[in-house]
Design a protein around this motif. Sequence first.
Motif, mmCIF file in Angstrom:
data_model
loop_
_atom_site.group_PDB
_atom_site.id
_atom_site.type_symbol
_atom_site.label_atom_id
_atom_site.label_comp_id
_atom_site.label_asym_id
_atom_site.label_seq_id
_atom_site.Cartn_x
_atom_site.Cartn_y
_atom_site.Cartn_z
ATOM 1 N N VAL A 130 0.842 -1.209 0.000
ATOM 2 C CA VAL A 130 0.000 0.000 0.000
ATOM 3 C C VAL A 130 0.873 1.253 0.000
ATOM 4 O O VAL A 130 0.639 2.188 -0.786
ATOM 5 C CB VAL A 130 -0.970 0.003 1.202
ATOM 6 C CG1 VAL A 130 -1.641 1.354 1.363
ATOM 7 C CG2 VAL A 130 -2.014 -1.092 1.037
ATOM 8 N N THR A 131 1.889 1.286 0.849
ATOM 9 C CA THR A 131 2.757 2.468 0.882
ATOM 10 C C THR A 131 3.592 2.569 -0.396
ATOM 11 O O THR A 131 3.917 3.683 -0.832
ATOM 12 C CB THR A 131 3.656 2.476 2.132
ATOM 13 O OG1 THR A 131 4.446 1.280 2.169
ATOM 14 C CG2 THR A 131 2.833 2.613 3.397
ATOM 15 N N ALA A 132 3.914 1.434 -1.035
ATOM 16 C CA ALA A 132 4.618 1.479 -2.324
ATOM 17 C C ALA A 132 3.734 2.103 -3.396
ATOM 18 O O ALA A 132 4.204 2.879 -4.239
ATOM 19 C CB ALA A 132 5.045 0.076 -2.742
ATOM 20 N N HIS A 133 2.452 1.773 -3.358
ATOM 21 C CA HIS A 133 1.527 2.371 -4.320
ATOM 22 C C HIS A 133 1.429 3.885 -4.108
ATOM 23 O O HIS A 133 1.415 4.645 -5.082
ATOM 24 C CB HIS A 133 0.151 1.719 -4.210
ATOM 25 C CG HIS A 133 -0.848 2.302 -5.153
ATOM 26 N ND1 HIS A 133 -0.733 2.199 -6.522
ATOM 27 C CD2 HIS A 133 -1.977 3.016 -4.932
ATOM 28 C CE1 HIS A 133 -1.738 2.823 -7.099
ATOM 29 N NE2 HIS A 133 -2.512 3.329 -6.151
ATOM 30 N N VAL A 134 1.390 4.309 -2.863
ATOM 31 C CA VAL A 134 1.357 5.756 -2.569
ATOM 32 C C VAL A 134 2.613 6.427 -3.120
ATOM 33 O O VAL A 134 2.544 7.496 -3.745
ATOM 34 C CB VAL A 134 1.206 5.999 -1.052
ATOM 35 C CG1 VAL A 134 1.390 7.463 -0.713
ATOM 36 C CG2 VAL A 134 -0.155 5.499 -0.565
ATOM 37 N N ALA A 135 3.770 5.803 -2.907
ATOM 38 C CA ALA A 135 5.021 6.367 -3.408
ATOM 39 C C ALA A 135 5.037 6.413 -4.940
ATOM 40 O O ALA A 135 5.446 7.411 -5.536
ATOM 41 C CB ALA A 135 6.205 5.554 -2.896
ATOM 42 N N ALA A 136 4.582 5.337 -5.574
ATOM 43 C CA ALA A 136 4.566 5.294 -7.038
ATOM 44 C C ALA A 136 3.613 6.342 -7.610
ATOM 45 O O ALA A 136 3.936 7.012 -8.595
ATOM 46 C CB ALA A 136 4.174 3.903 -7.519
ATOM 47 N N ARG A 137 2.466 6.493 -6.983
ATOM 48 C CA ARG A 137 1.523 7.533 -7.449
ATOM 49 C C ARG A 137 2.111 8.925 -7.276
ATOM 50 O O ARG A 137 1.871 9.814 -8.098
ATOM 51 C CB ARG A 137 0.196 7.446 -6.696
ATOM 52 C CG ARG A 137 -0.703 6.357 -7.207
ATOM 53 C CD ARG A 137 -2.064 6.476 -6.589
ATOM 54 N NE ARG A 137 -2.625 7.783 -6.878
ATOM 55 C CZ ARG A 137 -3.657 8.007 -7.684
ATOM 56 N NH1 ARG A 137 -4.227 7.005 -8.277
ATOM 57 N NH2 ARG A 137 -4.119 9.222 -7.873
ATOM 58 N N ASN A 138 2.850 9.118 -6.207
ATOM 59 C CA ASN A 138 3.464 10.418 -5.958
ATOM 60 C C ASN A 138 4.483 10.761 -7.041
ATOM 61 O O ASN A 138 4.599 11.918 -7.444
ATOM 62 C CB ASN A 138 4.137 10.407 -4.582
ATOM 63 C CG ASN A 138 4.627 11.766 -4.157
ATOM 64 O OD1 ASN A 138 4.196 12.779 -4.676
ATOM 65 N ND2 ASN A 138 5.544 11.779 -3.231
ATOM 66 N N VAL A 139 5.214 9.768 -7.516
ATOM 67 C CA VAL A 139 6.276 10.016 -8.499
ATOM 68 C C VAL A 139 5.761 9.909 -9.936
ATOM 69 O O VAL A 139 6.077 10.750 -10.776
ATOM 70 C CB VAL A 139 7.448 9.034 -8.285
ATOM 71 C CG1 VAL A 139 8.502 9.188 -9.364
ATOM 72 C CG2 VAL A 139 8.062 9.235 -6.913
ATOM 73 N N LEU A 140 4.961 8.885 -10.213
ATOM 74 C CA LEU A 140 4.578 8.590 -11.597
ATOM 75 C C LEU A 140 3.182 9.051 -11.985
ATOM 76 O O LEU A 140 2.837 9.025 -13.161
ATOM 77 C CB LEU A 140 4.672 7.076 -11.839
ATOM 78 C CG LEU A 140 6.029 6.436 -11.591
ATOM 79 C CD1 LEU A 140 5.929 4.923 -11.745
ATOM 80 C CD2 LEU A 140 7.076 7.013 -12.515
ATOM 81 N N GLY A 141 2.374 9.424 -11.019
ATOM 82 C CA GLY A 141 0.993 9.782 -11.322
ATOM 83 C C GLY A 141 0.094 8.568 -11.225
ATOM 84 O O GLY A 141 0.266 7.726 -10.349
ATOM 85 N N ASP A 142 -0.839 8.438 -12.139
ATOM 86 C CA ASP A 142 -1.805 7.343 -12.094
ATOM 87 C C ASP A 142 -1.135 6.041 -12.536
ATOM 88 O O ASP A 142 -0.691 5.932 -13.682
ATOM 89 C CB ASP A 142 -2.992 7.674 -12.997
ATOM 90 C CG ASP A 142 -4.167 6.757 -12.759
ATOM 91 O OD1 ASP A 142 -4.276 6.207 -11.643
ATOM 92 O OD2 ASP A 142 -4.971 6.591 -13.693
ATOM 93 N N VAL A 143 -1.045 5.076 -11.626
ATOM 94 C CA VAL A 143 -0.416 3.784 -11.927
ATOM 95 C C VAL A 143 -1.346 2.651 -11.497
ATOM 96 O O VAL A 143 -2.230 2.844 -10.664
ATOM 97 C CB VAL A 143 0.949 3.628 -11.222
ATOM 98 C CG1 VAL A 143 1.973 4.590 -11.792
ATOM 99 C CG2 VAL A 143 0.819 3.824 -9.725
ATOM 100 N N ASP A 144 -1.106 1.486 -12.054
ATOM 101 C CA ASP A 144 -1.888 0.298 -11.712
ATOM 102 C C ASP A 144 -1.533 -0.148 -10.293
ATOM 103 O O ASP A 144 -0.368 -0.436 -10.014
ATOM 104 C CB ASP A 144 -1.573 -0.810 -12.717
ATOM 105 C CG ASP A 144 -2.383 -2.066 -12.495
ATOM 106 O OD1 ASP A 144 -3.295 -2.053 -11.634
ATOM 107 O OD2 ASP A 144 -2.112 -3.059 -13.191
#
Length: 119
Positions: free
Chosen positions: A24-38
């Motif tokens: 869950v926290t990885a998804h938050v980090a990825a969204r913060n950097v990459l925007g909308d991600v799967d």
Amino acid sequence: MPAQTVTPLSVLVTTVTFALFLSVTAHVAARNVLGDVDPRRALYVGPLPAVVSVVGGGFAVPAAVTVTVAFALDAVMFKWSYEQPPRVVAVMTVIHAAVTILVGVVLGGIALLLSTRPA
């Protein structure tokens, strides 16, 4: 207070719960950097660092070693899952660590407050 018994089930539940938390926290980090991600991509990031943390804690491996290995695996899994250049992966990994620490401190504080409430 009696000593706690460690069972294979308790280790499995701890590892799976921590892996989901890290995902869950990885998804938050990825969204913060990459925007909308799967969000399913983040499910690949959490398990390996969680296993390293649980095994490191279980075998009393020094924290510096456990954290370093978990951090490196986190970066490897971000690279593999999101297919980004090393600089972006480094930023995602650092943000993941920061988000994980912040959310962990908040949840720990809530748990501490709830444990001190009157019966």
